[in-house]
Design a protein around this motif. Structure first.
Motif, short mmCIF file in Angstrom:
data_model
loop_
_atom_site.label_atom_id
_atom_site.label_comp_id
_atom_site.label_asym_id
_atom_site.label_seq_id
_atom_site.Cartn_x
_atom_site.Cartn_y
_atom_site.Cartn_z
N THR A 7 -11.09 -9.04 9.04
CA THR A 7 -9.70 -9.50 8.64
C THR A 7 -9.24 -8.90 7.30
O THR A 7 -8.10 -8.57 7.20
CB THR A 7 -9.39 -10.95 8.99
OG1 THR A 7 -9.95 -11.28 10.39
CG2 THR A 7 -8.11 -11.30 9.06
N THR A 11 -6.27 -6.59 6.86
CA THR A 11 -4.90 -7.20 5.89
C THR A 11 -4.54 -5.89 5.00
O THR A 11 -3.62 -5.68 4.65
CB THR A 11 -5.27 -8.23 5.36
OG1 THR A 11 -5.55 -9.23 6.58
CG2 THR A 11 -4.04 -8.90 4.60
N GLY A 42 0.82 -9.78 5.57
CA GLY A 42 -0.57 -9.41 4.91
C GLY A 42 -0.60 -10.10 3.42
O GLY A 42 -1.81 -10.75 3.21
#
Length: 148
Positions: A7, A11, A42
């Protein structure tokens, strides 16, 4: 946890892709608005992801300190980044160099995130809590004998 690392990578890559959108598409309002939305989502996701990665990599009593220091560094970087962006913009008189640098930083951070080791929560460090709880059930004279 590999999910946190993946992740983080996604991001940072989404940040890197959202930054140059105004240069690539020009002044198309809705596209720039979507890019700004992706950038904002983000950016704020980073804080939770950093805390999750740290809490999985370090014992809880140490993770609190490391998280605090990392957020301090992120905050300082955000403040310094604004000044640096202003200096780049003033020296080049163009957003192209500024957005190129920001995109490069995002891609670099994604590469660093890919190199993060897989982690699992480590046990907490024993700071003598067992000794204190044992002493609290004994009389004060017994406590002095244990301490000596």
């Amino acid at each position: 946890m590999a999910a946190v690392r993946q992740t983080l990578i996604l991001t940072f890559l989404s940040l890197g892709l959202a930054i140059p959108v105004p240069l690539l598409v020009g002044d198309i309002g809705w596209v720039v608005s979507i890019a700004a939305l992706i950038l904002g989502m983000g950016y704020f996701a980073i804080f939770g992801l950093i805390a999750a990665k740290i809490s999985n990599a370090f014992p809880q009593d140490v993770a609190v300190i490391i998280t605090a220091v990392s957020f301090l560094v992120v905050g300082m970087g955000s403040a310094i980044g604004n000044v640096a962006a202003g200096l780049i913009l003033e020296s080049t008189s163009s957003y192209t160099m500024l957005f190129s640098v920001l995109t490069g930083v995002s891609v670099f951070l994604a590469a660093l995130s890919a190199r993060l080791p897989k982690t699992q929560r480590r046990p907490s460090i024993d700071v003598g809590l067992r000794k204190r709880s044992r002493c609290s059930s004994q009389s004060s004279s017994d406590q002095h004998a244990i301490v000596r």
